[in-house]
Design a protein around this motif. Structure first.
Motif, PDB file in Angstrom:
ATOM      1  N   ASP A  58       0.828  -1.201   0.000  1.00 19.88           N
ATOM      2  CA  ASP A  58       0.000   0.000   0.000  1.00 19.88           C
ATOM      3  C   ASP A  58       0.865   1.255   0.000  1.00 19.88           C
ATOM      4  N   ALA A  59       1.941   1.245   0.791  1.00 21.20           N
ATOM      5  CA  ALA A  59       2.806   2.420   0.893  1.00 21.20           C
ATOM      6  C   ALA A  59       3.506   2.710  -0.425  1.00 21.20           C
ATOM      7  N   MET A  60       3.931   1.663  -1.139  1.00 20.49           N
ATOM      8  CA  MET A  60       4.590   1.867  -2.431  1.00 20.49           C
ATOM      9  C   MET A  60       3.648   2.513  -3.438  1.00 20.49           C
ATOM     10  N   ARG A  61       2.427   2.019  -3.479  1.00 23.73           N
ATOM     11  CA  ARG A  61       1.449   2.579  -4.427  1.00 23.73           C
ATOM     12  C   ARG A  61       1.116   4.024  -4.074  1.00 23.73           C
ATOM     13  N   GLU A  62       0.968   4.303  -2.784  1.00 23.73           N
ATOM     14  CA  GLU A  62       0.654   5.665  -2.370  1.00 23.73           C
ATOM     15  C   GLU A  62       1.815   6.621  -2.682  1.00 23.73           C
ATOM     16  N   PHE A  63       3.029   6.170  -2.417  1.00 25.34           N
ATOM     17  CA  PHE A  63       4.206   6.992  -2.712  1.00 25.34           C
ATOM     18  C   PHE A  63       4.284   7.310  -4.194  1.00 25.34           C
ATOM     19  N   THR A  64       4.088   6.300  -5.018  1.00 30.14           N
ATOM     20  CA  THR A  64       4.204   6.478  -6.471  1.00 30.14           C
ATOM     21  C   THR A  64       3.091   7.367  -7.008  1.00 30.14           C
ATOM     22  N   ALA A  65       1.873   7.210  -6.492  1.00 28.20           N
ATOM     23  CA  ALA A  65       0.756   8.031  -6.955  1.00 28.20           C
ATOM     24  C   ALA A  65       0.929   9.493  -6.577  1.00 28.20           C
ATOM     25  N   ALA A  66       1.590   9.762  -5.445  1.00 23.91           N
ATOM     26  CA  ALA A  66       1.701  11.129  -4.944  1.00 23.91           C
ATOM     27  C   ALA A  66       2.963  11.844  -5.423  1.00 23.91           C
ATOM     28  N   ARG A  67       3.922  11.111  -6.000  1.00 22.53           N
ATOM     29  CA  ARG A  67       5.198  11.745  -6.292  1.00 22.53           C
ATOM     30  C   ARG A  67       5.085  12.729  -7.455  1.00 22.53           C
ATOM     31  N   THR A  68       5.988  13.701  -7.453  1.00 21.55           N
ATOM     32  CA  THR A  68       6.078  14.705  -8.507  1.00 21.55           C
ATOM     33  C   THR A  68       7.456  14.615  -9.147  1.00 21.55           C
ATOM     34  N   ALA A  69       7.709  15.506 -10.087  1.00 20.10           N
ATOM     35  CA  ALA A  69       9.013  15.508 -10.753  1.00 20.10           C
ATOM     36  C   ALA A  69      10.142  15.835  -9.785  1.00 20.10           C
ATOM     37  N   ASP A  70       9.810  16.427  -8.636  1.00 17.79           N
ATOM     38  CA  ASP A  70      10.836  16.806  -7.661  1.00 17.79           C
ATOM     39  C   ASP A  70      10.975  15.800  -6.519  1.00 17.79           C
ATOM     40  N   THR A  71      10.158  14.772  -6.518  1.00 15.61           N
ATOM     41  CA  THR A  71      10.213  13.789  -5.430  1.00 15.61           C
ATOM     42  C   THR A  71      11.504  12.975  -5.511  1.00 15.61           C
ATOM     43  N   PRO A  72      12.277  12.925  -4.424  1.00 20.46           N
ATOM     44  CA  PRO A  72      13.511  12.116  -4.461  1.00 20.46           C
ATOM     45  C   PRO A  72      13.194  10.636  -4.668  1.00 20.46           C
TER      46      PRO A  72
END
Length: 278
Positions: A58-72
């Motif tokens: 769940d955390a991986m999917r949430e991280f990927t859905a929320a990331r932007t071009a500036d997300t490390p």
């Protein structure tokens, strides 16, 4: 994890399912990628310790859905309690023991069934492939090489197997095959969404291997699965996880530097002037 999640595009540790693209021909679209690769892209390493598979998923999917071009980019190091995971198009019949007491989780990757459990290092790679100028096939190769280098650090020889991503105990060059030659010691799988990856690679360090007997690992009947301890390595989970993380990051950095050098080496093509183009 023995396979990669389905949709956009799957990389499998078992045969490619009908209708999916071949791993060798997959590419990540890069309309937003910079003309020249950045000089460096840091990777944040997160030691998540023992964590239920569903929580990581769940955390991986949430991280990927929320990331932007500036997300490390991030690399997560995890150890899961016992769990079987089945790909979206996985065949339930590859679970050979119905009442093993180990939960089965259906997830959004392609491929068949695999097992995660204590004593296995799981490294999840949450990367912006466009920013890193990485093709999916290149990332698979990079991950496999990092595992081979990790095994070499403990005097073990690993090798690839054509058409079956993951790392296997090397058969060696001599007439007498090595013990457990051809057995699988690491499995990988990637999900690509909007040019970003999640899932990753699992490396068997010192496990109870019996649960692998309850499945056809990655859909292969009779495939032996082995761990580093069985091969004679007395190393702790954290030590192997740190070695694997270091090799993954080193290979990511080297690939990025090669992409940058290749771009800078290309001859400059000036745009035609209005007069000459008329």
């Amino acid at each position: 994890m023995c396979a990669t999640p389905v949709s956009s595009p799957p990389i499998l540790s078992d045969p490619v399912t009908p209708g999916s693209a071949s791993p060798a021909t997959q590419a990540v679209p890069s309309p937003e990628a910079p003309a020249v690769a950045p000089a460096s892209v840091p990777v944040v390493v997160r030691w998540r310790g023992s964590e239920a598979y569903q929580a990581s998923f769940d955390a991986m999917r949430e991280f990927t859905a929320a990331r932007t071009a500036d997300t490390p980019d991030e690399l997560w190091l995890v150890e899961h309690p016992p769990v079987f995971t089945l790909g979206q198009a996985g065949k339930p019949e590859h679970l050979l023991v119905a009442n093993s007491g180990i939960p089965l989780v259906q997830i959004d990757r392609g491929g068949q069934i695999t097992y995660h459990g204590p004593g296995q290092v799981v490294a999840y790679l949450l990367l912006d492939l466009r920013r890193r100028r990485l093709m999916v096939r290149e990332l698979v190769t990079l991950i496999e090489q990092a595992v081979i280098e990790t095994l070499a650090a403990y005097n073990l020889a690993g090798e690839r197997k054509a058409g079956a991503p993951g790392i296997y105990v090397s058969r060696g060059a001599g007439e007498t095959p090595a013990a457990h030659a051809g057995a699988k010691v690491a499995a990988l799988g990637l999900k690509i969404r909007n040019g970003c990856s999640y899932h990753g690679v699992s490396l068997n360090v010192a496990m109870d291997l019996k649960p692998f007997l309850a499945i056809n690992p990655c859909g292969y009947a009779g495939l032996e699965t082995v761990d580093m301890a069985t091969l004679g390595v007395a190393a702790g989970w954290r030590d192997v996880a740190a070695t694997l993380a270091a090799r993954l990051i080193a290979n990511l950095d080297a690939n990025l530097e090669a992409a940058r050098a290749a771009t800078l080496a290309q001859p400059h093509q000036p745009q035609a002037s209005a007069a000459s183009a008329a």
